[in-house]
Design an enzyme around this catalytic site. Structure first.
Site, mmCIF file in Angstrom:
data_model
loop_
_atom_site.group_PDB
_atom_site.id
_atom_site.type_symbol
_atom_site.label_atom_id
_atom_site.label_comp_id
_atom_site.label_asym_id
_atom_site.label_seq_id
_atom_site.Cartn_x
_atom_site.Cartn_y
_atom_site.Cartn_z
ATOM 1 N N GLU A 245 52.701 -3.682 6.970
ATOM 2 C CA GLU A 245 53.834 -3.734 6.037
ATOM 3 C C GLU A 245 53.465 -4.184 4.621
ATOM 4 O O GLU A 245 53.882 -5.267 4.176
ATOM 5 C CB GLU A 245 54.922 -4.651 6.591
ATOM 6 C CG GLU A 245 55.494 -4.179 7.903
ATOM 7 C CD GLU A 245 56.718 -4.971 8.340
ATOM 8 O OE1 GLU A 245 56.978 -6.038 7.753
ATOM 9 O OE2 GLU A 245 57.423 -4.521 9.259
ATOM 10 N N GLU B 35 56.400 -1.769 15.705
ATOM 11 C CA GLU B 35 57.220 -2.982 15.870
ATOM 12 C C GLU B 35 58.680 -2.584 15.947
ATOM 13 O O GLU B 35 59.113 -1.695 15.198
ATOM 14 C CB GLU B 35 57.100 -3.927 14.663
ATOM 15 C CG GLU B 35 55.882 -4.794 14.626
ATOM 16 C CD GLU B 35 55.895 -5.754 13.425
ATOM 17 O OE1 GLU B 35 56.988 -6.085 12.911
ATOM 18 O OE2 GLU B 35 54.794 -6.160 13.019
HETATM 19 C C1 FCB Z 1 57.989 -7.800 10.487
HETATM 20 C C2 FCB Z 1 56.634 -8.472 10.532
HETATM 21 C C3 FCB Z 1 56.406 -9.324 11.745
HETATM 22 C C4 FCB Z 1 57.660 -10.064 12.165
HETATM 23 C C5 FCB Z 1 58.851 -9.157 12.234
HETATM 24 C C6 FCB Z 1 60.133 -9.833 12.660
HETATM 25 O O1 FCB Z 1 58.351 -7.557 9.166
HETATM 26 O O2 FCB Z 1 55.613 -7.509 10.491
HETATM 27 O O3 FCB Z 1 55.330 -10.183 11.499
HETATM 28 O O4 FCB Z 1 57.853 -11.156 11.353
HETATM 29 O O5 FCB Z 1 59.054 -8.538 10.992
#
Ligand code: FCB
Length: 444
Positions: A166, A354
């Site tokens: 990210e 994620e």
């Molecule tokens: C993302 C991050 C991860 C975590 C989630 C909730 O932005 O990559 O580390 O904090 O959010």
């Protein structure tokens, strides 16, 4: 919905990151990261929490990998701590840091779990930050050398790699808003950090390609489905600008499309940092793109917001269901994002690297009934399947996250895990969502 609906090749997993779980912040020769410094300054993190101990994963990785095995989770995404390997960011290598990741990788493999390694999940060596961190163009050499060492050393066993986690979040929150480490603010920091992070994706990708045989190389992006608050022209145009900033800024240059035109005005200054050959070094032929989606955002025109003239209408204000992070619960967002990324013609494959949600979880009678998270995950997986059935080439899904952990500026308050952690005793309790995932993954 069953696992087999996704096909045998589909990769199921969970994702974690080094600073959020490892603890052992100064063990065995590790150098400070910008998060070690940031968390130790009053007022930066809710309740003054730090990741000094976190989930003590550094000492308990064995137990947590066994937990993965028990939950039938075949893929584990984790990151390497750069300052554990290079305490001051470059030159001197800390053998004990390498040893730790050797043990972790070997432990995964011995349990039949495939390691998916992220090179950079936000814990920059503090010594590099003292020289400007991501704002200093030398980061390309420092990062390139770090990537090369990791590729050469772990590449015989690790075949799945991600370069950055990210970039929009770590440059936006860390170098523009100052709410994440290193706590820098303003365009003068954001623009160079953004340009160097963009170039670092290709740099890392090329080093991995050169030194790891049969590697599958990706990088990950935060993304949110964006909608205008009304059909008024100025709201629609505001939404287009926010979409360009949050969803397109980093992916388009690596696909060879350059920086989005819509951001030319606020970004104009980037020209100053572009050197000959940068345009041709930005693109890289990634094997997969990791998308990380948690919610959607509703955008309105706002003339007093500098640069963008746009602001977000929060979930609370709209009185819609939201998580502890105040993020709207809107599972269709992940479907929308998969469709949006699929529309770029030169992305080979998508992975959801994620996805998850934070709610207030309590252990009662040895159990954690996290039904809101369970529903969130099931609804999101259903939306992934919907996209897949419509022809989107999505090949994996990783839940954020295995155990409750250190959630950056929010400290330990938001619990995202499918396994509950008591941070005093370090006791792990599998939540209802974890038991469901186990069950879901057990039938093919
Ligand atoms: C993302 C991050 C991860 C975590 C989630 C909730 O932005 O990559 O580390 O904090 O959010």
């Amino acid at each position: 919905m069953e696992r087999r609906d996704f096909g045998e090749e589909f990769r199921w997993g969970v994702a974690v990151s080094a600073y959020q779980i490892e603890g052992a912040h100064d063990a065995d020769g590790k150098g400070h990261s910008i998060w070690d410094i940031f968390t130790n300054k009053k007022g930066n993190v809710l309740n003054e929490h730090t990741g000094n101990t976190a989930c003590d994963f550094y000492n308990r990785y064995n137990q947590d990998i066994s937990l993965l095995k028990e939950l039938n989770i075949p893929n584990f995404r984790f990151s390497l701590s750069w300052p554990r390997i290079f305490p001051s960011g470059h030159f001197y290598v800390n053998r004990k840091g390498i040893d730790f990741y050797d043990r972790l990788i070997d432990c995964c493999l011995s349990q039949g779990i495939e390691p998916w390694v992220t090179l950079y999940h936000w814990d920059l060596p503090h010594e590099l930050e003292l020289m400007g961190g991501w704002t200093n163009r030398d980061i390309l050499y420092w990062f390139g050398d770090y990537a090369e060492l990791c590729a050469k050393h772990f590449g015989d066993r690790v075949k799945k790699w991600m370069v950055l986690n990210e970039p929009m979040v770590f440059t936006g929150a860390g170098y523009f808003l100052g709410i994440h480490a290193p706590g820098k603010r303003g365009m003068k920091n954001f623009i160079p950090a953004m340009h160097h992070a963009t170039l670092a994706m290709g740099e890392g990708g090329r080093r991995l390609r050169e030194f790891v045989k049969d590697a599958e190389i990706g990088t990950t992006f935060s993304c949110s489905h964006i909608e205008p608050v009304s059909q008024k022209d100025k709201d629609i145009r505001a939404a287009i600008r926010v979409d360009a900033l949050l969803n397109r800024l980093y992916i388009e240059p690596i696909l060879g499309l350059g920086y989005p035109q819509e951001l030319r005005k606020p970004l104009l200054n980037v020209e100053k940092y572009i050197k000959p050959n940068d345009e041709s070094n930005m693109p890289f032929d990634f094997d997969f793109i990791g998308i990380q989606n948690y919610t959607r955002e509703i955008v309105k025109y706002s003339w007093w917001t500098p640069y963008l003239q746009a602001s977000i209408v929060g979930a609370k204000e709209r009185k819609v269901p939201h998580t502890l992070m105040k993020w709207e619960v809107y599972p269709e967002a992940i479907y929308q994002m998969l469709k949006k990324f699929q529309a770029y013609t030169n992305i080979k494959k998508l992975m959801v690297t994620e996805n998850g949600a934070a709610f207030n979880d309590v252990v009662f009678d040895g159990k954690v009934q996290d039904s809101q998270r369970l529903l969130f995950i099931q609804d999101n997986i259903r939306q992934v399947l919907r996209a897949k059935k419509e022809g989107v080439n999505v090949q994996g899904y990783f839940i954020w996250t295995l155990t409750d952990n250190f959630e950056w500026a929010e400290g330990f308050h938001p619990r995202f895990g499918i396994v509950h952690v008591d941070f005093h005793s370090q006791k792990r309790t599998i939540k209802e969502s974890g038991l469901w995932y186990k069950d879901f993954l057990s039938y093919m």
